[in-house]
Design an enzyme around this catalytic site. Structure first.
Site, PDB file in Angstrom:
ATOM      1  N   HIS A  86       0.843  -1.208   0.000  1.00  0.00           N
ATOM      2  CA  HIS A  86       0.000   0.000   0.000  1.00  0.00           C
ATOM      3  C   HIS A  86       0.872   1.250   0.000  1.00  0.00           C
ATOM      4  O   HIS A  86       0.604   2.204  -0.727  1.00  0.00           O
ATOM      5  CB  HIS A  86      -0.881   0.065   1.265  1.00  0.00           C
ATOM      6  CG  HIS A  86      -1.921  -1.003   1.368  1.00  0.00           C
ATOM      7  ND1 HIS A  86      -2.090  -1.765   2.499  1.00  0.00           N
ATOM      8  CD2 HIS A  86      -2.875  -1.425   0.498  1.00  0.00           C
ATOM      9  CE1 HIS A  86      -3.094  -2.603   2.324  1.00  0.00           C
ATOM     10  NE2 HIS A  86      -3.578  -2.422   1.119  1.00  0.00           N
ATOM     11  N   LYS A 131     -17.993  -5.708   7.627  1.00  0.00           N
ATOM     12  CA  LYS A 131     -16.808  -6.536   7.927  1.00  0.00           C
ATOM     13  C   LYS A 131     -16.262  -6.134   9.281  1.00  0.00           C
ATOM     14  O   LYS A 131     -16.220  -4.950   9.602  1.00  0.00           O
ATOM     15  CB  LYS A 131     -15.703  -6.233   6.895  1.00  0.00           C
ATOM     16  CG  LYS A 131     -15.657  -7.163   5.728  1.00  0.00           C
ATOM     17  CD  LYS A 131     -14.263  -7.087   5.113  1.00  0.00           C
ATOM     18  CE  LYS A 131     -14.282  -6.977   3.609  1.00  0.00           C
ATOM     19  NZ  LYS A 131     -13.014  -6.549   3.033  1.00  0.00           N
ATOM     20  N   ARG A 181      -2.626  -6.067  -8.184  1.00  0.00           N
ATOM     21  CA  ARG A 181      -1.570  -7.030  -7.900  1.00  0.00           C
ATOM     22  C   ARG A 181      -1.522  -8.116  -8.952  1.00  0.00           C
ATOM     23  O   ARG A 181      -0.567  -8.269  -9.663  1.00  0.00           O
ATOM     24  CB  ARG A 181      -1.783  -7.673  -6.520  1.00  0.00           C
ATOM     25  CG  ARG A 181      -1.299  -6.810  -5.396  1.00  0.00           C
ATOM     26  CD  ARG A 181      -1.847  -7.267  -4.095  1.00  0.00           C
ATOM     27  NE  ARG A 181      -3.300  -7.179  -4.095  1.00  0.00           N
ATOM     28  CZ  ARG A 181      -4.044  -7.377  -3.047  1.00  0.00           C
ATOM     29  NH1 ARG A 181      -3.493  -7.726  -1.928  1.00  0.00           N
ATOM     30  NH2 ARG A 181      -5.345  -7.243  -3.114  1.00  0.00           N
ATOM     31  N   SER A 240      -3.040  -7.541   3.232  1.00  0.00           N
ATOM     32  CA  SER A 240      -3.306  -7.326   4.653  1.00  0.00           C
ATOM     33  C   SER A 240      -3.660  -8.652   5.327  1.00  0.00           C
ATOM     34  O   SER A 240      -3.241  -8.906   6.457  1.00  0.00           O
ATOM     35  CB  SER A 240      -4.457  -6.339   4.845  1.00  0.00           C
ATOM     36  OG  SER A 240      -4.130  -5.100   4.295  1.00  0.00           O
TER      37      SER A 240
END
Ligand code: ADP
Length: 164
Positions: free
Chosen positions: A17, A41, A90, A128
């Site tokens: 990040h 979440k 990614r 993460s």
């Protein structure tokens, strides 16, 4: 003046990040990192903790703003008066979701464009969730995250040891 928003959960912020943050900081005149407070979440770190870690990790970038938000991204982008959304890509697995999101956002607000920065190969494997998994099993996260995050993981560990 070009103002860009880099949104994400950043639970927690990783070196991947940070790489995207530094590179987009050099592209736009003003960069806002939007930290999503998603009620659906349950994050490991509260939105306040995530904002604090991001502020610490980006303190060498003058003028950068770290701002929490809830709800629709495009609403937040409008509120910030920004013209650009920045996302990191990614692998091909990111692509489908990102394409859908950027097309939806463009439909909702045609004046806002999304740009994608491809990840630095050094961090292409990093997420993460992987970092949280390493920390949960007592591994050393320091080569994957900024120092503020390693400290926060250590703090959490201490607190949970106390609770036991
Ligand atoms: P979200 O839950 O919105 O995907 P994340 O915090 O996981 O939020 O990621 C925010 C953005 O950063 C996304 O665009 C994601 O593709 C990108 N990103 C995540 N990890 C990396 C990495 N290692 N390298 C480059 N970009 C990344």
């Amino acid at each position: 003046m070009l103002r860009g928003v880099y949104p994400g959960s950043f639970d927690p912020v990783t070196l991947g990040h940070l790489d995207i943050i530094r590179r987009s900081y050099n592209i736009v005149d003003e960069l806002i990192v939007g930290v999503l407070n998603n009620n659906a979440k349950i994050p490991l770190f509260s939105v306040q903790e995530r904002v604090k870690m991001l502020k610490e990790a980006t303190k060498e970038l003058p003028g950068i703003k770290i701002v929490p938000f809830e709800g629709l991204l495009i609403e937040f982008v409008r509120q910030m008066d920004a013209q650009l959304v920045i996302r990191g890509l990614r692998a091909i697995t990111d692509f489908e979701y990102e394409l859908q999101m950027s097309q939806t956002n463009h439909k909702l607000e045609p004046s806002v464009e999304t740009i994608f920065l491809t990840t630095n190969v050094e961090y292409s494997y990093l997420s993460s969730s992987t970092v949280k998994e390493i920390a949960a099993f007592g591994g050393d996260t320091s080569q994957f995250v900024p120092e503020a995050v390693t400290l926060a993981f250590n703090q959490k560990k201490k607190e949970s040891n106390k609770d036991e």
